[in-house]
Write a protein that holds these residues in place. Structure first.
Motif, PDB file in Angstrom:
ATOM      1  N   ILE A  47      61.667  26.666  32.862  1.00 20.91           N
ATOM      2  CA  ILE A  47      60.235  26.939  32.842  1.00 20.91           C
ATOM      3  C   ILE A  47      59.682  26.424  31.515  1.00 20.91           C
ATOM      4  N   ILE A  48      58.679  25.567  31.611  1.00 15.33           N
ATOM      5  CA  ILE A  48      58.165  24.855  30.444  1.00 15.33           C
ATOM      6  C   ILE A  48      56.751  25.329  30.122  1.00 15.33           C
ATOM      7  N   ALA A  49      56.564  25.822  28.920  1.00 13.99           N
ATOM      8  CA  ALA A  49      55.225  26.166  28.439  1.00 13.99           C
ATOM      9  C   ALA A  49      54.514  24.905  27.988  1.00 13.99           C
ATOM     10  N   ILE A  50      53.270  24.764  28.395  1.00 12.87           N
ATOM     11  CA  ILE A  50      52.421  23.688  27.889  1.00 12.87           C
ATOM     12  C   ILE A  50      51.332  24.339  27.057  1.00 12.87           C
ATOM     13  N   LEU A  51      51.448  24.224  25.744  1.00 11.51           N
ATOM     14  CA  LEU A  51      50.439  24.799  24.846  1.00 11.51           C
ATOM     15  C   LEU A  51      49.311  23.787  24.708  1.00 11.51           C
ATOM     16  N   ASN A  52      48.196  24.091  25.347  1.00 16.79           N
ATOM     17  CA  ASN A  52      47.092  23.155  25.469  1.00 16.79           C
ATOM     18  C   ASN A  52      45.930  23.602  24.589  1.00 16.79           C
ATOM     19  N   THR A  53      45.545  22.760  23.640  1.00 14.40           N
ATOM     20  CA  THR A  53      44.452  23.088  22.719  1.00 14.40           C
ATOM     21  C   THR A  53      43.120  22.487  23.185  1.00 14.40           C
ATOM     22  N   TRP A  54      42.982  22.279  24.493  1.00 13.22           N
ATOM     23  CA  TRP A  54      41.702  21.833  25.046  1.00 13.22           C
ATOM     24  C   TRP A  54      40.659  22.926  24.894  1.00 13.22           C
ATOM     25  N   SER A  55      39.406  22.515  24.675  1.00 12.29           N
ATOM     26  CA  SER A  55      38.268  23.417  24.806  1.00 12.29           C
ATOM     27  C   SER A  55      37.011  22.582  24.935  1.00 12.29           C
ATOM     28  N   ASP A  56      35.939  23.210  25.402  1.00 11.03           N
ATOM     29  CA  ASP A  56      34.648  22.520  25.498  1.00 11.03           C
ATOM     30  C   ASP A  56      34.075  22.200  24.122  1.00 11.03           C
ATOM     31  N   GLY A  74      55.039  15.413  35.448  1.00 12.03           N
ATOM     32  CA  GLY A  74      56.338  15.008  34.929  1.00 12.03           C
ATOM     33  C   GLY A  74      57.347  16.138  34.943  1.00 12.03           C
ATOM     34  N   ILE A  75      56.908  17.347  34.592  1.00 10.51           N
ATOM     35  CA  ILE A  75      57.812  18.509  34.597  1.00 10.51           C
ATOM     36  C   ILE A  75      58.333  18.765  36.005  1.00 10.51           C
ATOM     37  N   LEU A  76      57.456  18.713  36.986  1.00 10.37           N
ATOM     38  CA  LEU A  76      57.866  18.944  38.378  1.00 10.37           C
ATOM     39  C   LEU A  76      58.806  17.846  38.853  1.00 10.37           C
ATOM     40  N   GLN A  77      58.539  16.599  38.458  1.00 15.88           N
ATOM     41  CA  GLN A  77      59.414  15.495  38.847  1.00 15.88           C
ATOM     42  C   GLN A  77      60.837  15.702  38.339  1.00 15.88           C
ATOM     43  N   ALA A  78      60.962  16.297  37.157  1.00 15.84           N
ATOM     44  CA  ALA A  78      62.280  16.476  36.539  1.00 15.84           C
ATOM     45  C   ALA A  78      62.956  17.778  36.955  1.00 15.84           C
ATOM     46  N   GLY A  79      62.314  18.536  37.828  1.00 15.95           N
ATOM     47  CA  GLY A  79      62.942  19.765  38.306  1.00 15.95           C
ATOM     48  C   GLY A  79      62.642  20.981  37.482  1.00 15.95           C
ATOM     49  N   GLY A  80      61.571  20.937  36.712  1.00 23.27           N
ATOM     50  CA  GLY A  80      61.153  22.108  35.953  1.00 23.27           C
ATOM     51  C   GLY A  80      59.934  22.755  36.576  1.00 23.27           C
ATOM     52  N   PHE A  81      59.469  23.832  35.954  1.00 17.73           N
ATOM     53  CA  PHE A  81      58.295  24.553  36.444  1.00 17.73           C
ATOM     54  C   PHE A  81      57.334  24.732  35.276  1.00 17.73           C
ATOM     55  N   PRO A  82      56.103  24.169  35.350  1.00 15.75           N
ATOM     56  CA  PRO A  82      55.167  24.215  34.216  1.00 15.75           C
ATOM     57  C   PRO A  82      54.306  25.468  34.195  1.00 15.75           C
ATOM     58  N   LEU A  83      54.077  25.984  32.988  1.00 13.15           N
ATOM     59  CA  LEU A  83      53.127  27.071  32.766  1.00 13.15           C
ATOM     60  C   LEU A  83      52.185  26.654  31.640  1.00 13.15           C
ATOM     61  N   GLU A  84      50.928  26.441  31.969  1.00 12.82           N
ATOM     62  CA  GLU A  84      49.952  26.076  30.942  1.00 12.82           C
ATOM     63  C   GLU A  84      49.477  27.323  30.217  1.00 12.82           C
ATOM     64  N   LEU A  85      49.572  27.303  28.878  1.00 20.39           N
ATOM     65  CA  LEU A  85      49.143  28.419  28.048  1.00 20.39           C
ATOM     66  C   LEU A  85      48.082  27.913  27.072  1.00 20.39           C
ATOM     67  N   PRO A  86      46.825  28.300  27.240  1.00 20.95           N
ATOM     68  CA  PRO A  86      45.782  27.859  26.307  1.00 20.95           C
ATOM     69  C   PRO A  86      46.075  28.354  24.890  1.00 20.95           C
ATOM     70  N   ALA A  87      45.794  27.490  23.921  1.00 19.22           N
ATOM     71  CA  ALA A  87      45.991  27.853  22.514  1.00 19.22           C
ATOM     72  C   ALA A  87      44.729  27.503  21.737  1.00 19.22           C
ATOM     73  N   LEU A  88      44.618  28.055  20.552  1.00 19.18           N
ATOM     74  CA  LEU A  88      43.445  27.882  19.691  1.00 19.18           C
ATOM     75  C   LEU A  88      43.114  26.396  19.531  1.00 19.18           C
ATOM     76  N   SER A  89      41.860  26.034  19.778  1.00 20.78           N
ATOM     77  CA  SER A  89      41.482  24.624  19.869  1.00 20.78           C
ATOM     78  C   SER A  89      41.271  23.963  18.507  1.00 20.78           C
ATOM     79  N   LEU A  90      40.730  24.673  17.543  1.00 16.09           N
ATOM     80  CA  LEU A  90      40.545  24.182  16.166  1.00 16.09           C
ATOM     81  C   LEU A  90      39.829  22.835  16.094  1.00 16.09           C
ATOM     82  N   SER A  91      38.618  22.799  16.592  1.00 23.75           N
ATOM     83  CA  SER A  91      37.824  21.580  16.537  1.00 23.75           C
ATOM     84  C   SER A  91      37.337  21.312  15.121  1.00 23.75           C
TER      85      SER A  91
END
Length: 580
Positions: A47-56, A74-91
């Protein structure tokens, strides 16, 4: 596909949440099914965390809303399971007083997101200035397999047929505007042309510097930091990152095997060769120390003396931008030209040593990426100064300032606040000469708070109208990596805690001797002792909450401005509980 054996599903960290036949794990499985996922989609898989610093509110990361889907693919192609976790964007564009105040908050969040969730590895999505060090610092402290996905630089700016560099040209045009050489309409046109796509600054500012450092440290796929954000290669790189992190989990390729003293040395050398932002100093020290590598300002200065600037990219370079750098071969081409300046045995997230990842790298424009025999600047991008004004160090970017200031003496003009300084520089009758040394203090880690980017003090209008565009400026603040000029920064200890800068007075003579790496005020010790005895500590600038914690635990600039309780010296983190 890696030759590493597949991990036994029972040994995955995430299995502690999902595998046991008990009520709490049943709840974990049930809630995952609540989101529409069948057990075969995640059970027994990394299970792969994706720490995503996207924001508006972060234009540099505007594409991350879509790019995260490429990582998941890509994670699914390699046999993993992705979990997106929003993180502080710091614009960098919007956050006040400075994103540096919150870099350590992002580092804490990244570490605790990974610690508290059922994940086996992590993809870190960042790029805007403080997101790279913040994410990396936190992930280093956590220690799970991780890979960094850089946002990529935006396209070249354009204004009336000129290529523009974000930040760097804004400062130049603003001086022209203040001097009456540019109309309001022209200024509006330049605003619309200087940043015309998603992605971070396309100069060698802090964003491009830090993503290059991440790659040199072995934390990105080879060549990833150079790809422009809108390029289709960036999409393909994102899905490759997803596939690779799953393999890293199976290989148990953790950060402690990658971010070694050799990797940190490579990052320092690449920083110097790229003509890096001065902000690299405070971030490199903090990142290295999270990995247990005791990097110092002296180490950085030593590197600067033997690694020349090879990247002809503004603001240190004279002409080109990151898009040109990519077309010329990118960071792989630059590292291939650095020869024995790098330790090619250092491991990377690719599973290969750095030297193997550079095989076949070619340069397609020898003016954009110079060789060791034809550098842009014969010493590195930065220099560390010490003396009675900065006993613990200060930083200057020699290649980005007028050489006549490399040795300079002049009277100080001291300001204790940014508003005071700003009002003075707009006064066309200000009593100032080009030989004066403008000083802003009270803007360090505690005094700012957070070391705002105030160190490139605006040129006084009185001097602009005489045609002057540079003068010696001195501060315990930072400056934007897109900035330039004779600016001495990060003076440590800062004035807020009683550093010698607090004792300087208007009219005192300041001496800079860059070749000798000295920064001094020509005031005798007896007088300094009298001033020190009379000095009164300023009132704290922070109240409750995070500001209270920041003021009491942030280190000085020469130590990386990290929190004292997050360094390896403080001890290990709280152990993960066995029962969830």
């Amino acid at each position: 596909m890696s030759d590493a054996p597949r991990k036994d599903p029972a040994t995955l960290r995430s299995a502690r949440w999902f595998a046991p036949d008990d009520l709490r794990s049943s709840g974990h499985r049930s809630r995952t099914m609540q989101m529409g996922y069948a057990p075969e989609e995640w059970m027994g898989k990394p299970i792969i965390a994706i720490l995503n610093t996207w924001s508006d509110a972060n234009p540099c990361h505007a594409h991350f809303k879509h790019r995260v889907e490429d990582v998941k693919r890509g994670i699914l192609q390699a046999g993993g399971f992705p979990l997106e976790l929003p993180a502080l964007s710091l614009s960098e564009s919007y956050v006040k007083p400075t994103t540096m105040l919150y870099r350590n908050m992002l580092a804490m969040e990244a570490e605790e997101l990974l610690r508290s969730h059922p994940v086996d590895g992590a993809v870190l999505m960042g790029g805007c200035d403080k997101t790279t060090p913040g994410l990396v610092m936190g992930a280093l402290s956590m220690g799970l397999p991780m890979i960094y996905l850089p946002a990529g630089p935006m396209l070249r700016g354009n204004y009336r047929g000129q290529y523009l560099g974000s930040g760097s040209d804004a400062w130049k045009f603003w001086d022209d505007r203040r001097a009456g050489l540019m109309s309001a309409q022209e200024w509006t046109e330049a605003e619309g042309g200087i940043a015309r796509s998603y992605g971070h600054c396309m100069t060698m500012g802090t964003a491009s510097t830090m993503t290059a450092i991440a790659e040199a440290m072995g934390l990105t796929l080879p060549g990833a930091s150079s790809i422009p954000a809108p390029d289709a290669n960036h999409i393909r790189m994102a899905s490759a990152v997803g596939r690779r992190i799953v393999e890293m989990v199976h290989e148990d390729l953790t950060p402690n095997r990658i971010v070694t003293a050799a990797a940190v040395g490579n990052a320092v050398a690449v920083a110097m060769a790229t003509g890096c932002s001065t902000n690299a100093v405070v971030h490199l020290v903090a990142m290295a120390r999270r990995a247990g590598v005791p990097l110092t300002l002296d180490d950085l200065d030593a590197a600067s003396r033997h690694v020349p600037v090879l990247a002809n990219i503004r603001p240190t370079g004279t002409q080109y931008l990151m898009e040109d750098f990519y077309y010329a071969g990118g960071l792989r081409a630059l590292m291939a030209k650095m020869g024995d300046k790098l330790d090619l045995t250092a491991m990377t997230v690719s599973g290969q040593p750095l030297g193997d990842t550079l095989a076949g790298a070619r340069c397609y424009n020898d003016d954009v990426i110079r060789g060791l025999d034809n550098p842009i600047y014969r010493e590195g991008s930065l220099a560390v100064l010490k003396g009675n004004l900065a006993p613990d160090g200060a930083v200057i970017k020699p290649a980005a300032c007028d050489p006549r200031f490399h040795r300079h003496e002049g009277p100080a003009l001291v300001f204790d606040s940014y508003p005071e300084m700003k009002a003075a520089v707009e006064d066309e009758d200000l009593d100032i000469t080009p030989d004066h040394v403008m000083v802003l203090r009270g803007a360090g880690p505690q005094g700012g708070p957070g070391m705002p980017e105030w160190g490139m003090l605006p040129m006084p209008k009185a001097l602009l109208k005489q045609g002057h565009r540079d003068m010696l400026r001195l501060s315990d603040a930072r400056m934007s990596g897109t900035s330039y000029g004779a600016c001495v920064l990060h003076v440590a200890p800062e004035s807020h805690v009683g550093g010698p800068l607090a004792l300087l007075r208007t009219g005192d003579i300041v001496r800079l001797d860059l070749p000798a790496r000295r920064l001094d005020m020509l005031v005798d010790e007896a007088e300094l002792a009298r001033r020190r005895a009379a000095w009164t500590p300023p009132a704290a600038k922070t109240g409750r909450g995070y500001g209270w914690m920041f003021a009491r635990h942030v280190a000085q600039a020469d130590s990386g401005a990290d929190f004292d309780f997050l360094t390896t010296d403080f001890g290990p983190p709280v152990a993960e509980p066995d029962i969830y």
